[in-house]
Design a protein around this motif. Structure first.
Motif, PDB file in Angstrom:
ATOM      1  N   LYS A   1      -6.112  28.540  50.732  1.00 27.18           N
ATOM      2  CA  LYS A   1      -6.204  28.730  49.353  1.00 27.18           C
ATOM      3  C   LYS A   1      -7.314  27.897  48.852  1.00 27.18           C
ATOM      4  N   SER A   2      -7.489  26.780  49.194  1.00 29.47           N
ATOM      5  CA  SER A   2      -8.852  25.953  48.726  1.00 29.47           C
ATOM      6  C   SER A   2     -10.002  26.553  49.201  1.00 29.47           C
ATOM      7  N   GLY A   3     -10.169  26.945  50.294  1.00 30.34           N
ATOM      8  CA  GLY A   3     -11.313  27.756  50.630  1.00 30.34           C
ATOM      9  C   GLY A   3     -11.686  29.102  49.820  1.00 30.34           C
ATOM     10  N   LEU A   4     -10.622  29.641  49.749  1.00 28.98           N
ATOM     11  CA  LEU A   4     -11.041  30.954  48.749  1.00 28.98           C
ATOM     12  C   LEU A   4     -11.476  30.433  47.417  1.00 28.98           C
ATOM     13  N   ARG A   5     -10.558  29.414  46.736  1.00 30.02           N
ATOM     14  CA  ARG A   5     -11.022  28.958  45.486  1.00 30.02           C
ATOM     15  C   ARG A   5     -12.754  28.366  45.449  1.00 30.02           C
ATOM     16  N   ALA A   6     -13.022  27.819  46.623  1.00 28.24           N
ATOM     17  CA  ALA A   6     -14.173  27.298  46.662  1.00 28.24           C
ATOM     18  C   ALA A   6     -15.070  28.091  46.741  1.00 28.24           C
ATOM     19  N   LEU A   7     -15.128  29.377  47.114  1.00 28.84           N
ATOM     20  CA  LEU A   7     -16.302  30.388  47.246  1.00 28.84           C
ATOM     21  C   LEU A   7     -16.867  30.603  45.827  1.00 28.84           C
ATOM     22  N   ASP A   8     -18.314  30.623  45.865  1.00 24.73           N
ATOM     23  CA  ASP A   8     -19.027  30.852  44.953  1.00 24.73           C
ATOM     24  C   ASP A   8     -19.993  32.381  45.249  1.00 24.73           C
ATOM     25  N   VAL A   9     -20.434  33.031  44.272  1.00 20.80           N
ATOM     26  CA  VAL A   9     -21.090  34.254  44.445  1.00 20.80           C
ATOM     27  C   VAL A   9     -22.084  34.145  45.541  1.00 20.80           C
ATOM     28  N   GLY A  10     -22.771  32.811  45.420  1.00 17.16           N
ATOM     29  CA  GLY A  10     -24.065  32.709  46.318  1.00 17.16           C
ATOM     30  C   GLY A  10     -23.694  32.298  47.890  1.00 17.16           C
ATOM     31  N   ASP A  11     -22.215  32.176  47.961  1.00 17.91           N
ATOM     32  CA  ASP A  11     -21.734  31.862  49.367  1.00 17.91           C
ATOM     33  C   ASP A  11     -21.875  33.077  50.043  1.00 17.91           C
ATOM     34  N   PHE A  12     -21.867  34.367  49.655  1.00 17.15           N
ATOM     35  CA  PHE A  12     -21.765  35.390  50.406  1.00 17.15           C
ATOM     36  C   PHE A  12     -23.299  36.162  50.474  1.00 17.15           C
ATOM     37  N   ASN A  13     -23.702  36.285  51.709  1.00 16.70           N
ATOM     38  CA  ASN A  13     -24.915  36.720  52.149  1.00 16.70           C
ATOM     39  C   ASN A  13     -24.619  38.250  52.089  1.00 16.70           C
ATOM     40  N   ARG A  14     -25.344  38.900  51.092  1.00 18.15           N
ATOM     41  CA  ARG A  14     -24.986  40.517  50.892  1.00 18.15           C
ATOM     42  C   ARG A  14     -25.711  41.111  51.901  1.00 18.15           C
ATOM     43  N   GLN A  15     -26.932  40.555  52.600  1.00 19.17           N
ATOM     44  CA  GLN A  15     -27.600  41.588  53.812  1.00 19.17           C
ATOM     45  C   GLN A  15     -26.612  41.239  54.938  1.00 19.17           C
ATOM     46  N   THR A  16     -26.619  39.913  55.515  1.00 14.27           N
ATOM     47  CA  THR A  16     -25.741  39.742  56.705  1.00 14.27           C
ATOM     48  C   THR A  16     -24.369  39.918  56.732  1.00 14.27           C
ATOM     49  N   GLY A  17     -23.763  39.702  55.775  1.00 14.35           N
ATOM     50  CA  GLY A  17     -22.322  39.721  55.654  1.00 14.35           C
ATOM     51  C   GLY A  17     -21.605  38.389  56.000  1.00 14.35           C
ATOM     52  N   VAL A  18     -22.491  37.432  55.892  1.00  8.36           N
ATOM     53  CA  VAL A  18     -22.132  35.992  56.188  1.00  8.36           C
ATOM     54  C   VAL A  18     -21.450  35.261  55.083  1.00  8.36           C
ATOM     55  N   LEU A  19     -20.157  34.495  55.245  1.00  5.03           N
ATOM     56  CA  LEU A  19     -19.573  33.962  53.858  1.00  5.03           C
ATOM     57  C   LEU A  19     -19.758  32.490  54.601  1.00  5.03           C
ATOM     58  N   THR A  20     -20.100  31.622  53.579  1.00  5.20           N
ATOM     59  CA  THR A  20     -20.144  30.036  53.686  1.00  5.20           C
ATOM     60  C   THR A  20     -19.030  29.379  52.914  1.00  5.20           C
ATOM     61  N   PHE A  21     -18.389  28.489  53.627  1.00  2.00           N
ATOM     62  CA  PHE A  21     -17.353  27.582  52.788  1.00  2.00           C
ATOM     63  C   PHE A  21     -18.206  26.232  52.680  1.00  2.00           C
ATOM     64  N   ARG A  22     -18.163  25.819  51.501  1.00  2.00           N
ATOM     65  CA  ARG A  22     -18.795  24.487  51.224  1.00  2.00           C
ATOM     66  C   ARG A  22     -17.681  23.681  50.194  1.00  2.00           C
ATOM     67  N   HIS A  23     -17.920  22.368  50.578  1.00  2.00           N
ATOM     68  CA  HIS A  23     -17.058  21.336  50.040  1.00  2.00           C
ATOM     69  C   HIS A  23     -17.973  20.800  48.755  1.00  2.00           C
ATOM     70  N   ARG A  24     -17.472  20.848  47.640  1.00  2.00           N
ATOM     71  CA  ARG A  24     -18.192  20.570  46.165  1.00  2.00           C
ATOM     72  C   ARG A  24     -17.021  19.773  45.338  1.00  2.00           C
TER      73      ARG A  24
END
Length: 391
Positions: free
Chosen positions: A201-224
């Motif tokens: 759940k903490s990973g899902l909540r941490a996602l921002d729009v910019g964490d999803f690369n619309r071209q490659t489909g890569v999702l980045t999880f960042r600690h902020r």
């Protein structure tokens, strides 16, 4: 007692002779009475237990995310206090405190099977918190805390492992339903990510729009700041999303997601209301969309959905025996990937969970699945004419 030297000498003598508990209680009572006379501010307060428990309940439920979980535990505590005839805080004794563990384990349930140690441990932690609340507000002596015994859980023997998981059949049905009837909604995107990536759940909540690369489909999880990951920076990672999921997220961002920011000015990928989605909402979404009858499957419990509270009310979805929390979806995802032959190292990278913890808490195959995982290896050895044993 200082004015009675003869009594002092007698007490010293009795204490040197392995005194009985009754004698020690008499001394303690005398000391308490004399302190009360000299220092009335130290006297314990007596209040109606119903009022105190109501205050503690409000205090606790304001501090937690899953109120239904703690409400049930507090209900058991209230039942015990009523059953034991404890109407005021002054009625509570050390024996009552010690007895709660046994009552909760063996007597609180209608079934014959005792309460599992893992659940009992959590309940005893809450009970100790309640006792500390009484002590802090001068409604119970400090020694009561030492009467609360927390059971030990043997992790190496599998105790304390939550073996619930979302089975693939329900996960597939949920996604098929959402792709047809709730396409690209925040609930749909949330379930896609839970079922296709197995995050916390903490990973899902941490996602921002910019964490999803619309071209490659890569999702980045960042600690902020404001949205920490479980293992801080060590939980940071990139994962690739496959199948229909990247397109669903792109459609959500283009046509459904409202233009909102959270309190820190960031753009959360998953929103609810006017900000970032909450942990309790993630919990609710998982429970809602893992009810078999809601996603087009038969009820495995022979219930009539039209008369079932769990089926009719989303707020009661957690009452469905088959509905699953986000943690159970994560467990099901990891187990399914291992059944498909994905290595524990690959799952460690994608789901941020070590092979040791996978084996203990997440990778929970049944006997058939476990056999099938190794079947090819033994069949290959059996086909080898130099294997050493006749087949």
């Amino acid at each position: 007692m200082a004015d009675r030297p003869d009594d002092v000498e007698l007490v010293k003598q009795r204490l040197s002779e392995n005194p009985s508990e009754e004698f020690l209680e008499q001394i303690a009572s005398t000391v308490v009475d004399e302190i009360a006379e000299s220092f009335p501010e130290f006297v314990l307060k007596s209040r109606p237990m119903t009022e105190v428990l109501a205050e503690f309940r409000e205090h606790k439920l304001e501090a937690v995310e899953t109120t239904s979980h703690y409400t049930r535990k507090l209900d058991y505590l209230e039942t015990y206090l009523q059953t034991a005839g404890i109407t005021t805080t002054q009625d509570l004794t050390s024996e009552d405190v010690e007895r709660y563990r046994s009552w909760r384990k063996y007597e609180s349930l209608s079934r014959a099977k005792p309460l599992a140690n893992n659940t009992l441990r959590d309940d005893m932690y809450l009970f100790r918190e309640f006792i500390r609340y009484l002590i802090e507000h001068r409604m119970a002596p400090v020694r009561f805390e030492h009467c609360v015994e927390i059971p030990r859980v043997d992790r190496d023997r599998g105790e304390g492992v939550d073996e619930k998981q979302l089975v693939p059949e329900v996960a597939q049905a949920a996604l098929a339903y959402l792709r047809t009837f709730r396409y690209a909604t925040v609930e749909h995107v949330t379930m896609e990510l839970m079922c296709q990536a197995g995050p916390r759940k903490s990973g899902l909540r941490a996602l921002d729009v910019g964490d999803f690369n619309r071209q490659t489909g890569v999702l980045t999880f960042r600690h902020r700041e404001g949205t920490p990951l479980k293992n801080n920076e060590q939980s940071e990672r990139e994962i690739t999303l496959y199948g229909q999921t990247p397109g669903i997220i792109r459609d959500h961002l283009a046509h459904v997601r409202p233009p909102v920011r959270d309190a820190l000015g960031r753009e959360p990928l998953l929103t609810k209301g006017d900000g970032r989605i909450s942990p309790s909402m993630l919990q609710k979404i998982a429970y809602m969309w893992t009810r078999p009858c809601v996603v087009g499957l038969e009820c495995p419990h022979d219930r009539d959905p039209d008369e079932c509270e769990a089926a009719q009310a989303n707020d009661a979805a957690f009452r469905c025996p088959s509905s699953r929390a986000p943690h159970h979806v994560r467990t099901g995802y990891i187990t399914d990937q291992r059944n498909r032959g994905v290595s524990s190292d690959a799952i460690q990278q994608r789901c941020d969970v070590s092979p040791r913890v996978q084996a203990l808490h997440y990778d929970l195959p049944d006997s058939t699945e476990e056999r099938e995982r190794f079947e090819d290896e033994f069949r290959a050895v059996g086909d080898d004419p130099e294997s050493g044993y006749a087949q």
